[in-house]
Design a protein around this motif. Structure first.
Motif, PDB file in Angstrom:
ATOM      1  N   SER A  67      14.034  25.241  34.761  1.00 34.03           N
ATOM      2  CA  SER A  67      15.028  24.165  34.172  1.00 34.03           C
ATOM      3  C   SER A  67      13.075  23.540  33.875  1.00 34.03           C
ATOM      4  CB  SER A  67      15.733  23.673  35.137  1.00 34.03           C
ATOM      5  OG  SER A  67      17.283  24.711  35.096  1.00 34.03           O
ATOM      6  N   VAL A  68      13.648  22.856  33.160  1.00 33.45           N
ATOM      7  CA  VAL A  68      12.389  21.780  32.671  1.00 33.45           C
ATOM      8  C   VAL A  68      13.076  20.703  31.837  1.00 33.45           C
ATOM      9  CG1 VAL A  68      10.383  21.514  31.678  1.00 33.45           C
ATOM     10  CG2 VAL A  68      10.254  23.568  32.054  1.00 33.45           C
ATOM     11  N   VAL A  69      12.491  19.639  32.448  1.00 35.52           N
ATOM     12  CA  VAL A  69      12.602  17.556  31.727  1.00 35.52           C
ATOM     13  C   VAL A  69      11.073  17.643  31.044  1.00 35.52           C
ATOM     14  CG1 VAL A  69      12.939  15.461  32.194  1.00 35.52           C
ATOM     15  CG2 VAL A  69      14.822  17.059  33.374  1.00 35.52           C
ATOM     16  N   ASP A  70      11.594  16.875  30.199  1.00 32.71           N
ATOM     17  CA  ASP A  70      10.308  15.755  29.073  1.00 32.71           C
ATOM     18  C   ASP A  70      10.828  14.860  28.401  1.00 32.71           C
ATOM     19  OD1 ASP A  70       7.968  15.957  26.737  1.00 32.71           O
ATOM     20  OD2 ASP A  70       9.228  17.714  26.478  1.00 32.71           O
ATOM     21  N   LEU A  71      10.252  13.853  29.724  1.00 31.12           N
ATOM     22  CA  LEU A  71      10.280  12.625  29.599  1.00 31.12           C
ATOM     23  C   LEU A  71       9.237  12.005  28.329  1.00 31.12           C
ATOM     24  CD1 LEU A  71       9.981  11.910  33.626  1.00 31.12           C
ATOM     25  CD2 LEU A  71      11.993  12.433  31.622  1.00 31.12           C
ATOM     26  N   GLY A  72      10.413  11.228  27.373  1.00 30.65           N
ATOM     27  CA  GLY A  72       9.425  10.798  26.734  1.00 30.65           C
ATOM     28  C   GLY A  72       9.737  11.409  25.398  1.00 30.65           C
ATOM     29  N   ALA A  73       9.894  12.348  24.850  1.00 30.17           N
ATOM     30  CA  ALA A  73       9.409  13.887  24.515  1.00 30.17           C
ATOM     31  C   ALA A  73       9.471  13.533  22.881  1.00 30.17           C
ATOM     32  CB  ALA A  73      11.075  14.786  24.332  1.00 30.17           C
ATOM     33  N   ALA A  74       9.868  13.011  22.072  1.00 29.27           N
ATOM     34  CA  ALA A  74       9.571  12.264  20.689  1.00 29.27           C
ATOM     35  C   ALA A  74       7.678  12.386  20.576  1.00 29.27           C
ATOM     36  CB  ALA A  74      10.267  11.260  20.359  1.00 29.27           C
ATOM     37  N   PRO A  75       7.935  13.045  19.612  1.00 25.93           N
ATOM     38  CA  PRO A  75       8.095  14.278  18.135  1.00 25.93           C
ATOM     39  C   PRO A  75       8.878  15.024  18.841  1.00 25.93           C
ATOM     40  CG  PRO A  75       5.740  13.957  17.912  1.00 25.93           C
ATOM     41  CD  PRO A  75       6.411  13.011  19.228  1.00 25.93           C
ATOM     42  N   GLY A  76       8.382  15.711  19.963  1.00 29.62           N
ATOM     43  CA  GLY A  76       8.947  17.354  20.943  1.00 29.62           C
ATOM     44  C   GLY A  76       7.573  18.509  20.418  1.00 29.62           C
ATOM     45  N   GLY A  77       6.718  18.174  20.288  1.00 27.67           N
ATOM     46  CA  GLY A  77       5.814  19.114  20.870  1.00 27.67           C
ATOM     47  C   GLY A  77       5.062  19.312  21.648  1.00 27.67           C
ATOM     48  N   TRP A  78       5.941  19.077  23.134  1.00 29.04           N
ATOM     49  CA  TRP A  78       5.835  19.558  25.069  1.00 29.04           C
ATOM     50  C   TRP A  78       7.219  20.416  24.970  1.00 29.04           C
ATOM     51  CZ3 TRP A  78       3.615  17.001  29.123  1.00 29.04           C
ATOM     52  CH2 TRP A  78       2.073  16.891  29.433  1.00 29.04           C
ATOM     53  N   SER A  79       8.199  19.576  24.513  1.00 31.81           N
ATOM     54  CA  SER A  79       9.330  20.650  24.301  1.00 31.81           C
ATOM     55  C   SER A  79       9.468  21.944  24.166  1.00 31.81           C
ATOM     56  CB  SER A  79      10.826  19.767  23.533  1.00 31.81           C
ATOM     57  OG  SER A  79      10.679  18.560  24.874  1.00 31.81           O
ATOM     58  N   GLN A  80       8.575  22.295  22.686  1.00 30.70           N
ATOM     59  CA  GLN A  80       8.363  23.269  21.759  1.00 30.70           C
ATOM     60  C   GLN A  80       8.122  24.629  22.858  1.00 30.70           C
ATOM     61  OE1 GLN A  80       6.266  21.465  18.048  1.00 30.70           O
ATOM     62  NE2 GLN A  80       8.249  22.759  16.988  1.00 30.70           N
ATOM     63  N   ILE A  81       6.278  24.047  23.525  1.00 33.12           N
ATOM     64  CA  ILE A  81       5.627  25.023  24.435  1.00 33.12           C
ATOM     65  C   ILE A  81       6.381  24.788  25.923  1.00 33.12           C
ATOM     66  CG2 ILE A  81       3.965  25.264  25.778  1.00 33.12           C
ATOM     67  CD1 ILE A  81       3.363  25.388  22.682  1.00 33.12           C
ATOM     68  N   ALA A  82       7.491  24.334  26.006  1.00 32.14           N
ATOM     69  CA  ALA A  82       8.345  24.673  27.469  1.00 32.14           C
ATOM     70  C   ALA A  82       9.260  25.298  27.101  1.00 32.14           C
ATOM     71  CB  ALA A  82       8.679  23.477  28.000  1.00 32.14           C
ATOM     72  N   ALA A  83       9.778  25.493  25.706  1.00 35.64           N
ATOM     73  CA  ALA A  83      11.049  26.367  25.170  1.00 35.64           C
ATOM     74  C   ALA A  83      10.815  27.431  25.507  1.00 35.64           C
ATOM     75  CB  ALA A  83      11.641  25.535  24.395  1.00 35.64           C
ATOM     76  N   LYS A  84       9.387  27.721  25.077  1.00 37.44           N
ATOM     77  CA  LYS A  84       9.317  29.030  24.691  1.00 37.44           C
ATOM     78  C   LYS A  84       8.981  29.898  25.889  1.00 37.44           C
ATOM     79  CE  LYS A  84       6.863  28.756  19.873  1.00 37.44           C
ATOM     80  NZ  LYS A  84       5.666  28.424  19.197  1.00 37.44           N
ATOM     81  N   ARG A  85       7.841  28.726  26.295  1.00 35.54           N
ATOM     82  CA  ARG A  85       7.346  29.820  28.088  1.00 35.54           C
ATOM     83  C   ARG A  85       8.493  29.853  29.750  1.00 35.54           C
ATOM     84  NH1 ARG A  85       0.931  28.900  27.922  1.00 35.54           N
ATOM     85  NH2 ARG A  85       0.709  29.290  25.963  1.00 35.54           N
ATOM     86  N   VAL A  86       9.849  28.850  28.990  1.00 39.55           N
ATOM     87  CA  VAL A  86      10.409  29.551  30.005  1.00 39.55           C
ATOM     88  C   VAL A  86      12.036  29.862  29.526  1.00 39.55           C
ATOM     89  CG1 VAL A  86      10.036  26.804  31.128  1.00 39.55           C
ATOM     90  CG2 VAL A  86      12.799  27.489  29.325  1.00 39.55           C
ATOM     91  N   GLY A  87      11.712  30.154  27.963  1.00 41.28           N
ATOM     92  CA  GLY A  87      12.762  31.625  27.301  1.00 41.28           C
ATOM     93  C   GLY A  87      13.750  30.428  27.367  1.00 41.28           C
TER      94      GLY A  87
END
Length: 232
Positions: A67-87
């Protein structure tokens, strides 16, 4: 256009009209940044995606099912990577992106438009994730004033607040990753992190511009110390 020292074509932006020199230099840097070009090709929302990708390739902080939390996420580049890597795209892990700004939908990412500094933010997050968090990460940067000492205090204050949030939601053994800028102002932050995490280090991925003082503090192995931080 002209070629730079590496043989790549270099775009020069003309001044004129209402465009300030600082805007010209920023636009010129963006147009000539290979990571910006690559991000468009790869479908990432920002060049920052490569920073997290490089950090994780080396330190393995994102694992399948987390489970991952991305603070200040916009525009979302980090969230894209995290979504792939944690499934989370296939339902194995969870990624929650938090920002004051709106952010278009990302597959495998739950977006919450809220202030992570709000008193009820940790409880709202736990309800969304249905439990604790394995990784809290932040690529946020505070708005700058141009006054060096003031800006350093703002930057460190933002990271300290992110660390305080992480201390409220992280599972034992969890990880905290946040952007800082090299200065003497972060000594107290690092001291606190070393008390609450087994390992604390600074990392600077290749995707970070080399002429920038930007780097990241990586804290691994949260000891679960309650109330270790006070919000600013």
């Amino acid at each position: 256009m002209a070629k730079d020292d590496t043989g790549r074509l270099h775009v020069t932006v003309k001044t004129g009209g209402k465009r300030k020199l600082s805007s010209k230099l920023w636009l010129e840097r963006q147009l000539n940044d290979p990571y910006v070009t690559q991000a468009k090709r790869d479908g990432f929302r920002s060049r920052a995606a490569y920073k997290l990708q490089e950090i994780d390739d080396k330190h393995r902080i994102l694992k399948m099912g987390q489970s991952v939390v991305d603070l200040g996420a916009a525009p979302g580049g980090w969230s894209q990577i995290a979504a792939k890597r944690v499934g989370s795209v296939s339902g194995k892990g969870k990624v929650v992106a938090i920002d004051l700004l709106e952010m278009p939908e990302i597959p495998g990412v739950t977006f919450a438009q809220m202030d992570f500094l709000a008193d009820d933010a940790p409880d709202r997050l736990r309800a969304m994730i249905d439990g604790g968090v394995d990784v809290v990460m932040s690529d946020m940067a505070a708005n700058t004033t141009g006054h060096r000492k003031t800006d350093q205090l703002r930057i460190i204050g933002l990271v300290e607040n992110a660390a305080a949030f992480a201390a409220e939601v992280l599972n034992p053994g969890g990880t905290f990753l946040a952007k800082v800028f090299q200065s003497g102002a972060e000594a107290e932050l690092v001291t606190q992190l070393k008390r609450d995490f087994a390992t604390v280090k600074h990392v600077k991925p290749a995707a970070s511009r080399q002429d920038s003082s930007e780097r990241y503090v990586l804290a691994i192995g949260f000891r679960g110390t309650p109330g270790g931080y006070e919000r600013q």
